[in-house]
Write an enzyme that holds these catalytic residues in place. Sequence first.
Site, PDB file in Angstrom:
ATOM      1  N   GLU A  46       0.870  -1.263   0.045  1.00  0.00           N
ATOM      2  CA  GLU A  46       0.050   0.094  -0.182  1.00  0.00           C
ATOM      3  C   GLU A  46       0.700   1.234   0.025  1.00  0.00           C
ATOM      4  O   GLU A  46       0.488   2.274  -0.565  1.00  0.00           O
ATOM      5  CB  GLU A  46      -0.941   0.129   1.196  1.00  0.00           C
ATOM      6  CG  GLU A  46      -1.866   1.208   1.129  1.00  0.00           C
ATOM      7  CD  GLU A  46      -2.703   1.356   0.139  1.00  0.00           C
ATOM      8  OE1 GLU A  46      -3.750   0.309  -0.171  1.00  0.00           O
ATOM      9  OE2 GLU A  46      -2.632   2.181  -0.527  1.00  0.00           O
ATOM     10  N   GLY A  48       6.006  11.661   3.251  1.00  0.00           N
ATOM     11  CA  GLY A  48       6.398  11.791   4.661  1.00  0.00           C
ATOM     12  C   GLY A  48       6.133  10.701   5.513  1.00  0.00           C
ATOM     13  O   GLY A  48       5.620   9.707   5.120  1.00  0.00           O
ATOM     14  N   GLY A  84       1.766   7.570  -0.792  1.00  0.00           N
ATOM     15  CA  GLY A  84       1.967   7.519   0.748  1.00  0.00           C
ATOM     16  C   GLY A  84       0.568   7.201   1.352  1.00  0.00           C
ATOM     17  O   GLY A  84       0.642   6.075   1.458  1.00  0.00           O
ATOM     18  N   LYS A 137       5.361   4.581  -9.817  1.00  0.00           N
ATOM     19  CA  LYS A 137       3.884   4.432  -9.283  1.00  0.00           C
ATOM     20  C   LYS A 137       2.807   4.229 -10.383  1.00  0.00           C
ATOM     21  O   LYS A 137       2.175   3.386 -10.031  1.00  0.00           O
ATOM     22  CB  LYS A 137       3.691   5.726  -8.463  1.00  0.00           C
ATOM     23  CG  LYS A 137       4.641   5.632  -7.238  1.00  0.00           C
ATOM     24  CD  LYS A 137       4.633   6.936  -6.673  1.00  0.00           C
ATOM     25  CE  LYS A 137       5.354   7.001  -5.306  1.00  0.00           C
ATOM     26  NZ  LYS A 137       5.652   8.444  -4.848  1.00  0.00           N
ATOM     27  N   ASP A 194      10.229   8.157  -9.909  1.00  0.00           N
ATOM     28  CA  ASP A 194       9.331   7.817  -8.855  1.00  0.00           C
ATOM     29  C   ASP A 194       8.017   7.759  -9.217  1.00  0.00           C
ATOM     30  O   ASP A 194       7.165   6.825  -9.012  1.00  0.00           O
ATOM     31  CB  ASP A 194       9.613   8.714  -7.554  1.00  0.00           C
ATOM     32  CG  ASP A 194       8.836   8.332  -6.474  1.00  0.00           C
ATOM     33  OD1 ASP A 194       9.070   7.481  -5.590  1.00  0.00           O
ATOM     34  OD2 ASP A 194       7.623   8.822  -6.318  1.00  0.00           O
TER      35      ASP A 194
HETATM   36  P1  NDP Z   1      15.486   6.656   4.228  1.00  0.00           P
HETATM   37  O1  NDP Z   1      16.604   6.794   3.440  1.00  0.00           O
HETATM   38  O2  NDP Z   1      14.928   7.593   5.245  1.00  0.00           O
HETATM   39  O3  NDP Z   1      15.694   5.362   5.246  1.00  0.00           O
HETATM   40  C1  NDP Z   1      16.310   4.223   4.684  1.00  0.00           C
HETATM   41  C2  NDP Z   1      16.718   3.229   5.862  1.00  0.00           C
HETATM   42  O4  NDP Z   1      17.278   1.997   5.304  1.00  0.00           O
HETATM   43  C3  NDP Z   1      17.741   3.719   6.677  1.00  0.00           C
HETATM   44  O5  NDP Z   1      17.723   3.468   8.144  1.00  0.00           O
HETATM   45  C4  NDP Z   1      19.174   2.846   6.211  1.00  0.00           C
HETATM   46  O6  NDP Z   1      19.872   2.646   7.285  1.00  0.00           O
HETATM   47  C5  NDP Z   1      18.437   1.608   5.746  1.00  0.00           C
HETATM   48  N1  NDP Z   1      19.343   1.177   4.708  1.00  0.00           N
HETATM   49  C6  NDP Z   1      19.697   1.371   3.542  1.00  0.00           C
HETATM   50  N2  NDP Z   1      20.413   0.640   3.066  1.00  0.00           N
HETATM   51  C7  NDP Z   1      20.632  -0.305   3.856  1.00  0.00           C
HETATM   52  C8  NDP Z   1      21.474  -1.504   3.722  1.00  0.00           C
HETATM   53  N3  NDP Z   1      21.969  -1.852   2.730  1.00  0.00           N
HETATM   54  N4  NDP Z   1      21.155  -2.377   4.865  1.00  0.00           N
HETATM   55  C9  NDP Z   1      20.540  -2.152   5.802  1.00  0.00           C
HETATM   56  N5  NDP Z   1      19.880  -1.096   5.947  1.00  0.00           N
HETATM   57  C10 NDP Z   1      19.828   0.066   4.804  1.00  0.00           C
HETATM   58  O7  NDP Z   1      14.167   6.214   3.412  1.00  0.00           O
HETATM   59  P2  NDP Z   1      12.677   6.391   3.677  1.00  0.00           P
HETATM   60  O8  NDP Z   1      12.392   5.951   5.036  1.00  0.00           O
HETATM   61  O9  NDP Z   1      12.303   7.717   3.037  1.00  0.00           O
HETATM   62  O10 NDP Z   1      12.128   5.153   2.540  1.00  0.00           O
HETATM   63  C11 NDP Z   1      12.027   3.943   2.635  1.00  0.00           C
HETATM   64  C12 NDP Z   1      11.240   3.405   1.396  1.00  0.00           C
HETATM   65  O11 NDP Z   1       9.598   4.037   1.712  1.00  0.00           O
HETATM   66  C13 NDP Z   1      11.853   3.789   0.091  1.00  0.00           C
HETATM   67  O12 NDP Z   1      11.582   2.454  -0.618  1.00  0.00           O
HETATM   68  C14 NDP Z   1      10.839   4.767  -0.198  1.00  0.00           C
HETATM   69  O13 NDP Z   1      10.614   4.874  -1.612  1.00  0.00           O
HETATM   70  C15 NDP Z   1       9.434   4.311   0.403  1.00  0.00           C
HETATM   71  N6  NDP Z   1       8.664   5.491   0.738  1.00  0.00           N
HETATM   72  C16 NDP Z   1       9.074   6.454   1.372  1.00  0.00           C
HETATM   73  C17 NDP Z   1       8.262   7.818   1.702  1.00  0.00           C
HETATM   74  C18 NDP Z   1       8.532   8.931   2.269  1.00  0.00           C
HETATM   75  O14 NDP Z   1       7.850  10.036   2.423  1.00  0.00           O
HETATM   76  N7  NDP Z   1       9.809   9.095   2.760  1.00  0.00           N
HETATM   77  C19 NDP Z   1       6.592   7.765   1.260  1.00  0.00           C
HETATM   78  C20 NDP Z   1       6.325   6.290   0.384  1.00  0.00           C
HETATM   79  C21 NDP Z   1       7.387   5.312   0.304  1.00  0.00           C
HETATM   80  P3  NDP Z   1      20.732   3.619   8.065  1.00  0.00           P
HETATM   81  O15 NDP Z   1      19.585   4.485   8.990  1.00  0.00           O
HETATM   82  O16 NDP Z   1      21.766   2.863   8.992  1.00  0.00           O
HETATM   83  O17 NDP Z   1      21.400   4.574   7.352  1.00  0.00           O
HETATM   84  N1  HSE Z   2       9.668  10.726  -2.940  1.00  0.00           N
HETATM   85  C1  HSE Z   2       8.203  10.184  -2.863  1.00  0.00           C
HETATM   86  C2  HSE Z   2       7.310  11.248  -3.216  1.00  0.00           C
HETATM   87  C3  HSE Z   2       7.870   9.563  -1.579  1.00  0.00           C
HETATM   88  O1  HSE Z   2       7.682  12.531  -2.975  1.00  0.00           O
HETATM   89  O2  HSE Z   2       6.376  11.347  -3.441  1.00  0.00           O
HETATM   90  C4  HSE Z   2       6.503   9.075  -1.521  1.00  0.00           C
HETATM   91  O3  HSE Z   2       6.358   7.895  -2.482  1.00  0.00           O
END
Ligand code: NDP
Ligand code: HSE
Length: 430
Positions: free
Chosen positions: A129, A306, A134, A205, A201
């Site tokens: 989802e 977010g 988001g 989607k 991105d």
């Molecule tokens: P972040 O970059 O904030 O967080 C990524 C996390 O993954 C970090 O904790 C990082 O570890 C960990 N990580 C990255 N590479 C590795 C690795 N090789 N081994 C272990 N841990 C790893 O990403 P987001 O939280 O923003 O996004 C996460 C997912 O959610 C993505 O697929 C994104 O597209 C999706 N998403 C994000 C949204 C958003 O608004 N941010 C909205 C919708 C979907 P460390 O902390 O140690 O660096």
């Molecule tokens: N980077 C993405 C955006 C996060 O800006 O919409 C949500 O998927």
Amino acid sequence: MSLDTVKIAVLGCGTVGSQVVRLLAERGGDYAARCGAHVEVSGIAVRDIDAPRPDWIDRDKLTVDADALIDDADIVIELIGGIEPARTWVLRALRAGATVVTGNKALLASHGPELHDAARESGASLYFEAAVAGAVPVVYGLRESLAGDRVEGVLGIVNGTTNYILDQMATHGWSYDEALARAQELGYAEADPTADVDGLDAAAKCAILASLAFHTRVGIDDVAVEGVRSITPADIAAAKRAGGVIKLLAHARRVRTDEGEAVSVHVAPTLVSTANPLASVSGAFNAVVIDAEAAGRLMFYGQGAGGVQTASAVLSDVVAAATHIAHGGSAPRESAYESLPILPASQVTGEFQLRFAVPDRTGVLAEIAGIFAAHGISIAALEQTCEDDTESTLTLTTHHSTRSAIDAALDELTHTDSVTRVIAVMMREA
Ligand code: NDP
Ligand code: HSE
């Protein structure tokens, strides 16, 4: 009555992962009541175990040994993003029969078939989802609520970062760079924001939405994509003069061709008329309009990016998954029986707005109109504004036309002395 415990491995503890962990701790009692099972975070895999974390993260649960965590889990939540190692870990979990919940649209849109096949072979469930829009429940909407309908088209704003950038540029006069930096600070952007601004991105989607909508496999490489890097304040001002705003839209539609039915999928900056509800979607909000045969038009709207907002979508999947583990059942299987071909980008049709710099002399308009007519393009509106004594800007709006006809006309025009330069070419949505 004693409840079973469902063990959850969280991969990633960044913007979204950390909020998922917080809500699992704070709402654990509610989730147990809703699922009929206790949900317990058994560990959190990260890249850098010593990095600063929010104070609610139990550091004893952090690990760099994702494999061990996955092998001991009932549900694996993948929130690290990117292709590797996410792909390897998600496949490992699915092949072992664990449920996977992911927000990783890049992975789904590039390796979806492999993941769905692995889930089918082991009987595991795959939930996603959070991968589109988001907090907005549009995946559920297409996969479950509209499972009995026939979807004709999906049109939407599915990237929060670019919507935020375009909105701040239009309403507050911010520069592109200023708006992007703020979107990054607010946690909207991907780890590599080029995926947002180059439209990749949104393309991922769009592929996921089209696959669900049309029961066919659509991958990111099938989606013709244009990002927002080239949008200038002059484009935004021109859109305003034309009674619209610029939005990065994902377009997915069933189309009829001489050979039968096909799918048209593309992402492009689009001039949206202010009368269209998508024009008023501001900030990092997303909105998806779905046209279905029986249901008619539906609109899904809400926070598209977010940490905490996306965590809501992840946790909806976790509650569904834990309920299935406790009481039986599984996620809906992939439905791709239609196997529709993808329309080539050149055959995408729509209305276009074109802006040219033209010399201010007799006969220019006639020559330009003649070239459009020769390519079978019907002109809906034409406006000329004089910049100085020698040059004018010509803004031309077309009726429905194919992209290939527009490109051919532009090619011919640029070989005449009636057009000094093409300023912008943009699709238009009334
Ligand atoms: P972040 O970059 O904030 O967080 C990524 C996390 O993954 C970090 O904790 C990082 O570890 C960990 N990580 C990255 N590479 C590795 C690795 N090789 N081994 C272990 N841990 C790893 O990403 P987001 O939280 O923003 O996004 C996460 C997912 O959610 C993505 O697929 C994104 O597209 C999706 N998403 C994000 C949204 C958003 O608004 N941010 C909205 C919708 C979907 P460390 O902390 O140690 O660096
Ligand atoms: N980077 C993405 C955006 C996060 O800006 O919409 C949500 O998927």
